[in-house]
Design an enzyme around this catalytic site. Structure first.
Site, short mmCIF file in Angstrom:
data_model
loop_
_atom_site.label_atom_id
_atom_site.label_comp_id
_atom_site.label_asym_id
_atom_site.label_seq_id
_atom_site.Cartn_x
_atom_site.Cartn_y
_atom_site.Cartn_z
N GLU A 173 -5.49 -8.52 0.70
CA GLU A 173 -6.10 -8.24 2.01
C GLU A 173 -7.58 -7.97 1.79
OE1 GLU A 173 -4.40 -5.06 4.40
OE2 GLU A 173 -2.36 -5.73 3.92
N GLU A 180 0.80 -1.23 0.00
CA GLU A 180 0.00 0.00 0.00
C GLU A 180 0.84 1.28 0.00
OE1 GLU A 180 -2.92 -0.13 3.12
OE2 GLU A 180 -3.94 -1.85 2.23
C1 FCB Z 1 -4.43 -2.11 5.50
C2 FCB Z 1 -3.04 -2.48 5.98
C3 FCB Z 1 -3.03 -3.56 7.02
C4 FCB Z 1 -4.17 -3.40 8.01
C5 FCB Z 1 -5.48 -3.24 7.29
C6 FCB Z 1 -6.68 -3.15 8.20
O1 FCB Z 1 -4.42 -0.81 5.03
O2 FCB Z 1 -2.25 -2.92 4.90
O3 FCB Z 1 -1.78 -3.53 7.65
O4 FCB Z 1 -3.92 -2.38 8.87
O5 FCB Z 1 -5.43 -2.11 6.46
#
Ligand code: FCB
Length: 453
Positions: free
Chosen positions: A359, A176
């Site tokens: 994620e 990210e």
């Molecule tokens: C993302 C991050 C991860 C976690 C999630 C909830 O932005 O990559 O580390 O904090 O959000």
């Protein structure tokens, strides 16, 4: 004992039932490892940021976190027991590279031990090289505002991929970069806590340049596929007015296209100039070609949608629409946006490689009762996002796998330990792990999948 609610799953013909669709769980070093002063680990920008009162809820820090540095073997056993076939973790740069830029053997040995355990259990490792925890000594020289940090990152990628060659199934350069650049340098809610869009634009360029320089180094040392992990979120205009529509286009460019246009079109979106006329990316000849080096895959992190309106000037504001489902973070649950974004990217970027959802998940205020955690909202959330991914695949998007965020409740950055994203509950007093109902529901899905194969 109440029966766990079942995941509502896409129909049997869906690609997510195929054994070659990868299911994993994700974590990040600073959020789970603890042991921040052990075996030569150097301070990271998150140690420094957390030391400033007011930066992190309750004054929490990652000093102990889930004590995964010492409990990794049990955590891998847990992951295997739940039936996951892959694990996405991050390597702490300040643990494995010393101040002179040389490998720290003790830090590297930790990841070798972790990889040994994953290998014993047949779990495919996916390693992220920088999940936000930049070494503080590099921040002291300007961090991502300094072009030299891009070179340092590529050098770290080179050294760690030599040390761990043949051991991972995929390399992910940055996690990210948008959050590092924008939340860390324009909003100041994350380390290093700077507050100007000009800084964000510079930091982003050096982050992406670091990525682009790291890719050939990784490829020279190892055969494993290489990608980058980008966060995206749904953006919807609050109304049909021309002002709100324009605001939404700019928000979309900021949140979603900034990184992806750079990677897959070799340019930054024009809307960023409109949003921040004074912010100029420090682009030198050849940089955009370096940044847009072809990738083997792209990781997409998705959590929520934002509804945005014009701020009356050239920017936008996020509105809190009433009457929608939200999580403990206040984030709107909106799986359709995941499908729509995947389909849009597929159409916008002919060069886009296969996608992994690296994620996805949600936080809830989970509590252990009689040895169980009834996280029904998370079970519904996961099932609805699986359906959205299935729909995107039916529309031609090449999605190869899914990593739930997160294996464990953990240090949720500026929110500290209050926000629980795990499918496994962590009692931070005893370090006791308790699989939540969502983990049991996933386990049962993996079992059904294995039986059908
Ligand atoms: C993302 C991050 C991860 C976690 C999630 C909830 O932005 O990559 O580390 O904090 O959000």
């Amino acid at each position: 004992m109440p029966v766990s609610p079942q995941l509502v799953l896409p129909p049997a013909g869906s690609a997510i039932w195929r054994r070659d669709f990868l299911f994993g769980a994700a974590t990040a070093a600073y959020q789970i490892e603890g042991a921040t002063e052990v075996d030569g680990r150097l301070p990271s920008i998150w140690d420094s940021f957390g030391a400033v009162p007011g930066n992190i809820a309750n004054g929490d820090t990652g000093a102990v976190a889930c004590d995964h540095y010492h409990r990794y073997a049990d955590d891998v056993a847990l992951l295997a027991g739940l039936g996951f076939s892959a694990y996405r973790f991050s390597i702490a740069w300040p643990r494995v590279i010393d101040e002179n830029g040389r490998l720290n053997p003790k830090g590297v040995a930790f990841y070798q031990r972790l990889l040994d355990k994953l290998d014993e259990r047949g779990i495919a490792p996916y390693a992220t090289l920088c999940h936000w925890d930049l070494p503080q000594h590099l921040q002291d020289r300007g961090g991502w505002l300094n072009r030299d940090t891009s070179l340092r990152f590529a050098d770290y990628a080179d050294q760690i991929s030599r040390a761990l060659a043949g051991r991972v199934r995929g390399w992910m350069t940055l996690n990210e970069p948008w959050v590092s650049a924008y939340v860390g340098h324009a909003e100041g809610r994350h380390a290093p806590g700077l507050r100007s869009p000009r800084y964000a634009v510079e930091a982003m360029h050096h982050l992406l340049l670091g990525h682009g320089l790291a890719v050939p180094a990784l490829r020279a040392n190892d055969k494993a596929p290489v990608g980058l992990v980008a966060n995206v979120n749904g953006v919807t205009a609050a109304s049909d007015s021309a002002e709100d529509q324009l605001a939404a286009r700019r928000a979309h460019a900021n949140n979603n296209l900034w990184v992806l246009d750079a990677l897959f079109k070799g340019q930054y979106p024009e809307e960023l100039r409109q949003l921040w006329p004074d912010a100029i990316a420090p682009v030198r000849d050849g940089d955009m070609a370096t940044i847009s080096v072809p990738l083997d895959f792209v990781g997409i992190n998705y959590y929520f949608r934002a509804v945005v309106a014009s701020d009356g000037g050239h920017g936008y504001v996020v509105q809190q629409t009433p009457g929608v489902e939200r999580t403990q973070m206040g984030w709107e649950v909106h799986p359709d946006s995941l499908r729509n974004l995947l389909v849009e990217f597929h159409q916008r970027y002919p060069e886009m490689p296969p996608v992994y959802i690296t994620e996805n998940g949600m936080a809830s205020d989970d509590r252990v009762q009689d040895g169980r955690v009834h996280d029904e909202q998370r079970i519904r959330y996961l099932g609805r996002h699986f359906a959205a991914i299935d729909q995107a695949m039916q529309q031609g998007v090449d999605v190869r796998g899914y990593f739930v965020w997160s294996l464990l409740d953990n240090f949720e950055w500026a929110y500290g330990y209050d926000k629980r994203f795990g499918i496994v509950h962590v009692d931070y007093t005893t370090q006791q792990r308790t699989p939540k109902d969502s983990a049991l529901a996933l386990k049962s899905f993996f079992q059904q999948r294995a039986e059908r194969a």
